[in-house]
Motif scaffolding. Structure first.
Motif, short mmCIF file in Angstrom:
data_model
loop_
_atom_site.label_atom_id
_atom_site.label_comp_id
_atom_site.label_asym_id
_atom_site.label_seq_id
_atom_site.Cartn_x
_atom_site.Cartn_y
_atom_site.Cartn_z
N ARG A 1 -17.47 31.13 -3.22
CA ARG A 1 -16.10 30.59 -3.19
C ARG A 1 -15.74 29.84 -4.46
N SER A 2 -16.73 29.11 -5.02
CA SER A 2 -16.42 28.21 -6.12
C SER A 2 -16.69 28.81 -7.50
N ASP B 1 -19.12 29.18 5.99
CA ASP B 1 -17.68 29.11 6.30
C ASP B 1 -17.07 30.50 6.38
N GLU B 2 -15.93 30.53 7.03
CA GLU B 2 -15.24 31.80 7.29
C GLU B 2 -14.79 32.47 5.99
N GLU B 3 -14.40 31.66 5.01
CA GLU B 3 -13.94 32.23 3.74
C GLU B 3 -15.04 33.06 3.08
N THR B 4 -16.27 32.53 3.12
CA THR B 4 -17.40 33.26 2.54
C THR B 4 -17.63 34.57 3.29
N ARG B 5 -17.51 34.52 4.62
CA ARG B 5 -17.67 35.75 5.40
C ARG B 5 -16.60 36.77 5.02
N GLU B 6 -15.37 36.30 4.75
CA GLU B 6 -14.30 37.20 4.34
C GLU B 6 -14.64 37.90 3.02
N TYR B 7 -15.18 37.15 2.07
CA TYR B 7 -15.62 37.76 0.81
C TYR B 7 -16.67 38.84 1.08
N LYS C 1 -17.16 40.60 3.74
CA LYS C 1 -16.52 41.78 4.33
C LYS C 1 -15.96 42.66 3.23
N GLU C 2 -15.24 41.98 2.32
CA GLU C 2 -14.60 42.68 1.20
C GLU C 2 -15.64 43.42 0.35
#
Ligand code: C2E
Ligand code: CA
Ligand code: CA
Ligand code: CA
Length: 277
Positions: free
Chosen positions: A209-210, A239-245, A247-248
């Motif tokens: 994320r960072s 966190d959910e944001e990391t999981r979204e990455y 997935k992508e």
């Protein structure tokens, strides 16, 4: 008689004596702990990145010390490795993990389990027979266990280690490369190991994320490892944001505090019942 290390170091290193004594005491207690069932396995689910289905569990050892309370593995695994106690510990962990996971097997969870092994385990060919005996004793298919080890562990004694890993893989045991992306890990060395799965270290995952460069490294590692035929697990997803990455990036599976911390067997059973029934 040869002087012992205390005598050689002389009186000015008293504090080292205390340290030595402490380690020796700890080792004695660790031996007892293994015999007296003070060691327990916690379990953390491995999940499909898209569906959150449970595809496996990782067994992680803890020492429930009678006076010091819960001691994490980083504080006693190195001692077990140096002393050779690790061989007994690992076989105990494989046996226990199989028994535990059989007891919570259900529609949503097939009973597949990952166990961490050390350099010292795979540097003995007898390990292969020992694992086979455990599988036979419980009538469990070799395919239902994953043995996790770092590339560094496989490099310590590469000739024997690669031979024993190859024998295990031929039996059907899944070999998993742990902590990928740290130390001297490299995709070219990876090819020499009969591995099914690569686990991307949480130090990299935590930075997606960072840090743009961490994200690029993770994405490229996933692509390359998949092109070479390995399944990918992202560790330490918080966190959910990391999981979204992930997935992508088409990452297959993940583990992390986001969904479930490592828990004792009873709590894992409850967690499965709560979320998957
Ligand atoms: P590991 O195999 O890389 O295990 C992953 C570690 O990350 C575990 O620590 C786990 O609790 C932690 N973790 C999982 N998800 C998250 C997350 O989202 N965020 C963060 N910050 N951490 C997360 P643990 O249980 O303390 O184990 C530490 C290490 O001890 C393991 O690293 C493994 O190398 C070793 N270990 C544990 N159990 C065994 C065992 O039975 N045998 C051997 N040889 N080593 C073991
Ligand atoms: Ca591991
Ligand atoms: Ca790891
Ligand atoms: Ca580790």
């Amino acid at each position: 008689e040869a002087p012992n290390s205390k005598e050689m170091m002389g009186v000015f290193h008293e504090e080292l004596d205390i340290y030595d004594e402490d380690r020796l005491t700890l080792l004695t207690h660790l031996r007892e702990a293994l015999d007296q069932e003070q060691l327990v396995l916690y379990y953390q689910p491995k999940l499909n990145v898209n569906s959150n289905q449970v595809v496996g569990m990782e067994a992680l050892v803890r020492w429930i010390h009678p006076t010091r309370g819960l001691i994490p593995p980083d504080e006693f695994i190195p001692l077990a490795e140096e002393s050779g106690l690790i061989n007994q510990l690992t076989l105990w962990a494989i046996d226990r993990a199989i028994v535990d996971m059989n007891s919570i097997k259900q529609a949503a969870y097939s009973g597949t389990v990952s166990i961490n092994v050390s350099a010292r385990d795979i540097s003995k060919m007898s390990f292969v027979e020992d694992v086979k005996k455990i599988l036979n004793r419980h009538s469990v298919a070799a395919e239902s266990i994953y043995l996790e080890l770092t590339e560094t562990a496989a490099m310590e004694d590469p000739k024997v280690s690669i031979a024993s890993l190859t024998a295990l893989a031929e039996m059907g045991v899944n070999i998993s490369v742990d902590d990928f992306g740290t130390g001297y890990s490299s995709l070219s060395y990876l090819q020499r190991l009969p591995a099914k799965e690569v686990k991307l270290d949480r130090s990299l995952i935590g930075e997606i994320r960072s840090s743009d460069s961490a994200a690029i490294i993770v994405k490229a590692s996933i692509n390359m490892a998949q092109a070479l035929g390995y399944a990918i697990v992202a560790e330490g997803v918080e966190d959910e944001e990391t999981r979204e990455y992930l997935k992508e990036y088409n990452c297959d599976t993940y583990q992390g505090f986001l969904t479930c911390r490592p828990l004792p067997l009873d709590d894992i059973r409850k967690w499965l019942n709560k979320n998957y029934s």
